[in-house]
Design a protein around this motif. Structure first.
Motif, short mmCIF file in Angstrom:
data_model
loop_
_atom_site.label_atom_id
_atom_site.label_comp_id
_atom_site.label_asym_id
_atom_site.label_seq_id
_atom_site.Cartn_x
_atom_site.Cartn_y
_atom_site.Cartn_z
N THR A 23 -2.08 0.74 -0.24
CA THR A 23 -4.04 1.24 -1.11
C THR A 23 -4.83 1.35 -1.12
O THR A 23 -5.71 1.25 -1.32
N THR A 26 -6.19 1.33 2.63
CA THR A 26 -6.47 2.75 3.33
C THR A 26 -7.62 3.07 1.91
O THR A 26 -8.65 3.50 2.50
N LEU A 77 -2.68 7.23 -7.98
CA LEU A 77 -1.36 7.56 -7.53
C LEU A 77 0.02 7.28 -8.36
O LEU A 77 1.38 7.86 -8.44
N LEU A 313 -1.83 6.72 3.46
CA LEU A 313 -0.94 6.01 2.77
C LEU A 313 0.72 6.21 3.05
O LEU A 313 1.14 5.75 2.83
#
Length: 340
Positions: A23, A26, A77, A313
């Motif tokens: 995470t 990215t 997320l 992701l």
């Protein structure tokens, strides 16, 4: 606690840590991409109005510092929210749920063909070392590794569809048939679940050519690695001892040689499957395959940051899951790995 259980717990904890790292990577890499998403998504007339620009940046959280944007990204997320795509104006998770199964179906078919043919060719080449069949298979593997996939896709589409007309054209299924009711997103599986054999036959027909094009490189790679691994095992003392005991050749091949050679083969297969998922952009474009490659390309050209981060992701998580599965298979196949 059994050694295998400890081994699995360590790998799962490491996978969780790696997921957080994915995470972060990215998010950072996406925001380092040169270009202004405001200019890419707003027209020139709207871009000249500071009020519209400020409102757009506020709506998408671009007016906050990067660390705050990352915390908001993590919070989303955790709640299953990947943001809203700036090109489709839909949740990114909804877009990915539509496009990822298509790529999974294509890459899954390609890796299945690659495993069957690549391992079989590698074993044959190793057992018939320095014979004509060995040299022919080595040349074939070299061709598979060397030929550019996009060029092969163009040639295959032109020859088999346009000239010979023996394979279907673009897309995942014939337009006249529509598609099976979506359950898994995989056309072949959904057609079987619905009992629609006509859709299943059409989906398989559309799948054959792009899957074989994608598989050619992996077949060549697996052929070479399997040949090397099998040759190394054939020279071990326990294989000679098994032959001296008079064990059948098939028993020696499957119980001794292939099991010992599986570790490097599994490693290559896992990495190949991950690369197939993330490297299907050109093949999907040529065959009009509505997969994640096309979605990623359109997102990148429009600087759709939530969609780009979502694709990154997903690809990272896929690699992570594949590596976890490979590590588990290591422990199942080779007991020495569990005890380390």
């Amino acid at each position: 606690m059994p050694p295998l259980a400890r081994f699995l717990i360590r790998r799962v904890l490491l996978a969780v840590l790696m997921a957080w790292g994915i995470t972060l990577v990215t998010f950072v890499l996406t925001n380092l991409v040169p270009g202004d998403p405001v200019a890419a998504n707003l027209g020139q007339r709207a871009l000249g109005d500071p009020a519209i620009v400020a409102q757009w940046r506020a709506e998408h959280g671009l007016d906050k510092p990067l660390w705050q944007q990352y915390l908001l990204h993590l919070q989303g997320l955790v709640q299953g929210d990947l943001g809203t795509s700036q090109q489709s104006h839909r949740p990114v998770s909804q877009d990915l749920a539509e496009f990822v199964p298509a790529t999974l179906e294509l890459a899954g078919a390609a890796i299945l063909v690659s495993l069957v043919l690549g391992v079989a060719f590698g074993v044959i080449a190793a057992l018939r070392r320095d014979r004509l069949s060995d040299h022919a298979l080595r040349v074939l593997s070299l061709v598979g590794i060397s030929v550019p996939t996009f060029w092969l896709a163009l040639v295959a589409f032109y020859v088999f569809f346009y000239r010979l007309q023996i394979t279907p054209g673009s897309g995942r299924v014939d337009a006249a048939l529509g598609g099976a009711p979506a359950v898994t997103g995989l056309q072949t599986v959904d057609a079987l679940l619905a009992g629609r054999w006509d859709i299943f036959a059409s989906a398989v027909g559309h799948l054959i050519t792009p899957a074989l094009v994608l598989a050619l490189y992996t077949i060549g790679l697996l052929t070479r690695f399997t040949r090397s691994a099998v040759l190394e095992v054939l020279g071990q003392d326990y294989v000679r001892a098994a032959r001296a005991k008079g064990l059948p050749g098939r028993t020696i091949l499957f119980r001794y040689v292939l099991r010992s050679a599986l570790v490097p083969i599994i490693t290559v297969a896992g990495l190949a499957f991950g690369s197939l998922l993330s490297g299907t952009v050109l093949v999907e474009a040529i065959f009009a395959w509505p997969g994640i490659g096309q979605y990623a390309y359109k997102s990148a050209t429009t600087l759709d940051l939530p969609a780009v981060m979502g694709v990154g992701l997903v690809v990272g998580i896929v690699y992570l899951v594949i590596n976890l599965v490979v590590d588990v298979l290591y422990g199942v196949i080779d007991p020495r790995v569990r005890l380390q």
